[in-house]
Design a protein around this motif. Structure first.
Motif, PDB file in Angstrom:
ATOM      1  N   ALA A 231       0.858  -1.202   0.000  1.00 34.91           N
ATOM      2  CA  ALA A 231       0.000   0.000   0.000  1.00 34.91           C
ATOM      3  C   ALA A 231       0.881   1.235   0.000  1.00 34.91           C
ATOM      4  CB  ALA A 231      -0.910  -0.002   1.223  1.00 34.91           C
ATOM      5  N   GLY A 232       0.776   2.001  -1.029  1.00 34.80           N
ATOM      6  CA  GLY A 232       1.591   3.202  -1.145  1.00 34.80           C
ATOM      7  C   GLY A 232       0.755   4.451  -1.138  1.00 34.80           C
ATOM      8  N   PRO A 233       1.122   5.443  -1.928  1.00 37.34           N
ATOM      9  CA  PRO A 233       0.390   6.706  -1.952  1.00 37.34           C
ATOM     10  C   PRO A 233      -1.093   6.501  -2.259  1.00 37.34           C
ATOM     11  CG  PRO A 233       2.472   6.911  -3.110  1.00 37.34           C
ATOM     12  CD  PRO A 233       2.308   5.465  -2.788  1.00 37.34           C
ATOM     13  N   SER A 234      -1.922   7.311  -1.613  1.00 35.63           N
ATOM     14  CA  SER A 234      -3.367   7.153  -1.699  1.00 35.63           C
ATOM     15  C   SER A 234      -3.914   7.620  -3.039  1.00 35.63           C
ATOM     16  CB  SER A 234      -4.022   7.936  -0.561  1.00 35.63           C
ATOM     17  OG  SER A 234      -5.320   7.467  -0.316  1.00 35.63           O
ATOM     18  N   GLU A 235      -5.104   7.112  -3.407  1.00 36.70           N
ATOM     19  CA  GLU A 235      -5.682   7.426  -4.715  1.00 36.70           C
ATOM     20  C   GLU A 235      -7.203   7.295  -4.665  1.00 36.70           C
ATOM     21  OE1 GLU A 235      -3.420   4.308  -6.545  1.00 36.70           O
ATOM     22  OE2 GLU A 235      -5.107   2.903  -6.483  1.00 36.70           O
ATOM     23  N   VAL A 236      -7.869   8.012  -5.550  1.00 38.75           N
ATOM     24  CA  VAL A 236      -9.320   7.876  -5.700  1.00 38.75           C
ATOM     25  C   VAL A 236      -9.675   7.944  -7.178  1.00 38.75           C
ATOM     26  CG1 VAL A 236      -9.896  10.347  -5.542  1.00 38.75           C
ATOM     27  CG2 VAL A 236     -11.584   8.645  -4.846  1.00 38.75           C
ATOM     28  N   ALA A 237     -10.667   7.163  -7.564  1.00 38.45           N
ATOM     29  CA  ALA A 237     -11.267   7.281  -8.890  1.00 38.45           C
ATOM     30  C   ALA A 237     -12.750   7.584  -8.683  1.00 38.45           C
ATOM     31  CB  ALA A 237     -11.096   5.999  -9.684  1.00 38.45           C
ATOM     32  N   VAL A 238     -13.268   8.471  -9.498  1.00 37.71           N
ATOM     33  CA  VAL A 238     -14.691   8.815  -9.441  1.00 37.71           C
ATOM     34  C   VAL A 238     -15.318   8.543 -10.801  1.00 37.71           C
ATOM     35  CG1 VAL A 238     -16.391  10.652  -9.038  1.00 37.71           C
ATOM     36  CG2 VAL A 238     -14.245  10.632  -7.732  1.00 37.71           C
ATOM     37  N   TYR A 239     -16.437   7.816 -10.781  1.00 40.21           N
ATOM     38  CA  TYR A 239     -17.257   7.724 -11.983  1.00 40.21           C
ATOM     39  C   TYR A 239     -18.417   8.698 -11.797  1.00 40.21           C
ATOM     40  CZ  TYR A 239     -20.607   6.343 -15.480  1.00 40.21           C
ATOM     41  OH  TYR A 239     -21.496   6.393 -16.524  1.00 40.21           O
ATOM     42  N   ALA A 257      -6.491  14.559  -3.167  1.00 40.14           N
ATOM     43  CA  ALA A 257      -5.278  15.257  -3.608  1.00 40.14           C
ATOM     44  C   ALA A 257      -4.505  15.854  -2.440  1.00 40.14           C
ATOM     45  CB  ALA A 257      -5.644  16.352  -4.610  1.00 40.14           C
ATOM     46  N   GLU A 258      -5.194  16.217  -1.348  1.00 44.85           N
ATOM     47  CA  GLU A 258      -4.492  16.847  -0.232  1.00 44.85           C
ATOM     48  C   GLU A 258      -3.707  15.847   0.616  1.00 44.85           C
ATOM     49  OE1 GLU A 258      -7.029  18.867   2.520  1.00 44.85           O
ATOM     50  OE2 GLU A 258      -8.027  17.052   3.228  1.00 44.85           O
ATOM     51  N   HIS A 259      -3.887  14.551   0.348  1.00 45.87           N
ATOM     52  CA  HIS A 259      -3.140  13.539   1.110  1.00 45.87           C
ATOM     53  C   HIS A 259      -1.641  13.712   0.950  1.00 45.87           C
ATOM     54  CE1 HIS A 259      -5.304  10.554   3.384  1.00 45.87           C
ATOM     55  NE2 HIS A 259      -6.246  10.460   2.462  1.00 45.87           N
ATOM     56  N   VAL A 265      -5.629  11.340  -8.482  1.00 42.32           N
ATOM     57  CA  VAL A 265      -7.084  11.364  -8.609  1.00 42.32           C
ATOM     58  C   VAL A 265      -7.446  11.157 -10.068  1.00 42.32           C
ATOM     59  CG1 VAL A 265      -7.392  12.836  -6.588  1.00 42.32           C
ATOM     60  CG2 VAL A 265      -7.211  13.897  -8.821  1.00 42.32           C
ATOM     61  N   VAL A 266      -8.478  10.346 -10.285  1.00 39.48           N
ATOM     62  CA  VAL A 266      -8.925  10.006 -11.639  1.00 39.48           C
ATOM     63  C   VAL A 266     -10.426  10.249 -11.717  1.00 39.48           C
ATOM     64  CG1 VAL A 266      -9.233   8.112 -13.281  1.00 39.48           C
ATOM     65  CG2 VAL A 266      -7.111   8.280 -11.964  1.00 39.48           C
ATOM     66  N   LEU A 267     -10.849  10.955 -12.726  1.00 45.86           N
ATOM     67  CA  LEU A 267     -12.271  11.167 -12.981  1.00 45.86           C
ATOM     68  C   LEU A 267     -12.625  10.526 -14.319  1.00 45.86           C
ATOM     69  CD1 LEU A 267     -15.065  12.431 -12.491  1.00 45.86           C
ATOM     70  CD2 LEU A 267     -14.203  14.542 -13.541  1.00 45.86           C
ATOM     71  N   VAL A 268     -13.589   9.619 -14.271  1.00 46.48           N
ATOM     72  CA  VAL A 268     -14.098   8.994 -15.486  1.00 46.48           C
ATOM     73  C   VAL A 268     -15.568   9.378 -15.593  1.00 46.48           C
ATOM     74  CG1 VAL A 268     -14.519   6.824 -16.704  1.00 46.48           C
ATOM     75  CG2 VAL A 268     -12.481   7.078 -15.269  1.00 46.48           C
ATOM     76  N   SER A 269     -15.955   9.866 -16.752  1.00 44.64           N
ATOM     77  CA  SER A 269     -17.327  10.348 -16.905  1.00 44.64           C
ATOM     78  C   SER A 269     -17.900   9.966 -18.264  1.00 44.64           C
ATOM     79  CB  SER A 269     -17.379  11.870 -16.743  1.00 44.64           C
ATOM     80  OG  SER A 269     -18.712  12.339 -16.862  1.00 44.64           O
ATOM     81  N   SER A 270     -19.215   9.931 -18.300  1.00 44.82           N
ATOM     82  CA  SER A 270     -19.911   9.714 -19.565  1.00 44.82           C
ATOM     83  C   SER A 270     -20.228  11.049 -20.233  1.00 44.82           C
ATOM     84  CB  SER A 270     -21.217   8.953 -19.307  1.00 44.82           C
ATOM     85  OG  SER A 270     -21.990   9.636 -18.327  1.00 44.82           O
ATOM     86  N   SER A 271     -19.814  12.146 -19.579  1.00 46.96           N
ATOM     87  CA  SER A 271     -20.190  13.480 -20.066  1.00 46.96           C
ATOM     88  C   SER A 271     -19.007  14.441 -20.008  1.00 46.96           C
ATOM     89  CB  SER A 271     -21.346  14.022 -19.211  1.00 46.96           C
ATOM     90  OG  SER A 271     -21.482  15.414 -19.349  1.00 46.96           O
ATOM     91  N   GLN A 272     -18.624  14.989 -21.148  1.00 48.95           N
ATOM     92  CA  GLN A 272     -17.547  15.979 -21.156  1.00 48.95           C
ATOM     93  C   GLN A 272     -17.985  17.250 -20.433  1.00 48.95           C
ATOM     94  OE1 GLN A 272     -15.650  16.545 -24.912  1.00 48.95           O
ATOM     95  NE2 GLN A 272     -14.128  17.980 -24.112  1.00 48.95           N
ATOM     96  N   LYS A 273     -19.277  17.530 -20.481  1.00 46.67           N
ATOM     97  CA  LYS A 273     -19.816  18.709 -19.793  1.00 46.67           C
ATOM     98  C   LYS A 273     -19.547  18.609 -18.280  1.00 46.67           C
ATOM     99  CE  LYS A 273     -24.234  21.159 -19.027  1.00 46.67           C
ATOM    100  NZ  LYS A 273     -24.569  20.732 -17.664  1.00 46.67           N
ATOM    101  N   ILE A 274     -19.794  17.430 -17.709  1.00 47.72           N
ATOM    102  CA  ILE A 274     -19.538  17.227 -16.277  1.00 47.72           C
ATOM    103  C   ILE A 274     -18.057  17.425 -15.972  1.00 47.72           C
ATOM    104  CG2 ILE A 274     -19.406  15.457 -14.461  1.00 47.72           C
ATOM    105  CD1 ILE A 274     -22.169  16.452 -14.661  1.00 47.72           C
TER     106      ILE A 274
END
Length: 427
Positions: A231-239, A257-259, A265-274
């Motif tokens: 377990a190394g540096p922390s991470e999150v992905a959001v759909y 990101a403040e960790h 941090v990774v953001l995956v979306s179905s909408s470019q607008k979002i």
């Protein structure tokens, strides 16, 4: 902020999703000499590295009862009340994971069962540095106590005044931990792995840390010391789909990101607008953060990805195998069925990753760096060994003895066969 990737080809995913990391060989060249030094020189080496890395001269490595008593007085009543809520929820969740040994008669006269036996000696590493994680002590200390580990030691770095964060010491006494030592980094892992004049050796080491700590854990693991997981540096992905609230999503990404500067941090979306709305919100919220400088560095590792189908989005997320995965959608429960690789999953618009870090009850010590493809987060089971038992009656050895003889003979293991034959001969 990084660029937005639109429907990247599968062959590009590996490069796009690459974690920020040091070269492992260069890490090992730094960490290995520290491990060897502590192994050979014990407390002397620990104190040397405390002075070198933490800028503190330590006379005593073990925290005294007086220091714990003094620390308790420094913690506000509001924080104590908040910790009480977290402690209760973490206890309830992990207590529910207890298993009762169940006997199974596999064949008449052959009874088998499995029993959970607590690991006797465990070491809990609690990061200090830029953010002393007293929450990690709740997450590791509570299940280790529920499991019944007989010797539990805690290692955490002291500040420049030789003091441990008072909240860490408050949590220690709250859950009944008394053996706390002032050491951090790779040298703390070495101390728990090998033992020193002051720090006892343990059988299994738990706890997150930076890349040096992770490297140290993996190196001592090669020598036979068990660890919870890599377990190394922390991470999150959001759909996030069209139903997501960009304000919430931006807050979730920034909370990760403040960790540390090496968080991702990774953001995956179905909408470019979002995605574009989230980018605007991140810049708005960033200005108010006390750890803005750290978050800005981490955001350089951001990945913003638009996928044109839900299935493609979750294929990519499962390939990433995030430590934390947030599904920001009205349809989160249904979409959760698509998740195969993740450390911990947060469903819907009102389940921020920070609740899992502190007080929902689930454990926040989770696999990072893609290890969620094969590793689980810490649970009550992490503090147990599973030992199997079997007992055969005379009828039992009669029923399966001949099969064992034939199989042992086919493998050329005559003594294995004979261990059954001599018994059958007496019946």
């Amino acid at each position: 902020m990084e660029q937005v990737f639109i429907n990247p080809l599968k062959k590009e995913w590996k490069e796009i999703l690459r974690r920020p990391a040091f070269d492992s060989s260069s890490l090992e060249s730094i960490v290995s000499p520290i491990l060897l030094d502590v192994k050979q020189n014990g407390d002397t080496a620990i104190k040397k590295y405390a002075a070198k890395f933490d800028g503190v001269v330590l006379n005593q490595l073990k925290v005294s009862e007086g220091e714990i008593s003094d620390a308790v007085k420094l913690v506000s009543e509001d924080l104590k009340a908040a910790i009480a809520i977290a402690k209760n929820n973490i206890t309830v969740f992990h207590d529910a994971q207890k298993e009762v040994a169940k006997q199974t008669e596999t064949t008449t006269g052959v009874v088998c069962w499995r029993k959970s036996i607590a690991i006797q000696k465990v070491g809990l590493y609690i990061p200090g540095g830029t953010a002393p994680l007293f929450s990690t002590l709740l997450m590791l200390g509570i299940p280790s106590m529920i499991a019944g580990c007989s010797d539990i030691i805690v290692c955490t770095p002291a500040d420049k005044n030789g003091k441990i964060n008072p909240v860490v010491l408050y949590v220690s006494q709250l859950i009944g931990l008394k053996n706390i030592y002032k050491t951090g980094g790779a040298q703390a892992i070495a101390a728990m792995a090998y033992g020193t004049e002051t720090v006892p050796q343990v059988y299994k080491i738990f706890g997150p840390g930076n890349q040096y700590v992770t490297c140290a854990k993996q190196l001592v693991n090669k020598e036979g010391i068990a660890i919870d997981m890599p377990a190394g540096p922390s991470e999150v992905a959001v759909y996030a789909d069209e139903t997501a609230n960009p304000v919430f999503v931006a807050a979730d990404l920034l909370s990760q990101a403040e960790h540390g500067a090496d968080s991702q941090v990774v953001l995956v979306s179905s909408s470019q607008k979002i995605v574009e709305e989230v980018k605007v919100e991140i810049n708005k919220q960033l200005t108010a953060l006390s750890r803005k400088d750290i978050a800005v560095k981490a955001l350089k590792n951001t990945r913003l990805i638009v996928m044109d189908t839900v299935d493609a989005a979750f294929d990519l997320l499962n390939e990433y195998a995030a430590e934390h995965l947030i599904i920001a959608s009205d349809n989160a429960i249904v979409l959760a069925e698509k998740v195969t690789n993740a450390g911990s999953v947060f469903l819907g618009h009102y389940s921020p990753e920070s609740v899992g870090d502190y007080a929902s009850g689930t454990n926040h010590t989770l696999p990072t760096n893609g290890y969620a493809k094969a590793y689980s987060g810490v649970s009550l089971d992490s503090f147990f060994k599973k030992v199997t038992f079997q007992q055969l009656s005379k009828e039992g050895i009669k029923n399966i003895g001949n099969a064992v003889e034939i199989m042992a003979s086919a493998e050329g293991l005559d003594a294995h066969k004979n261990a059954v034959t001599v018994r059958l001969a007496t019946l």
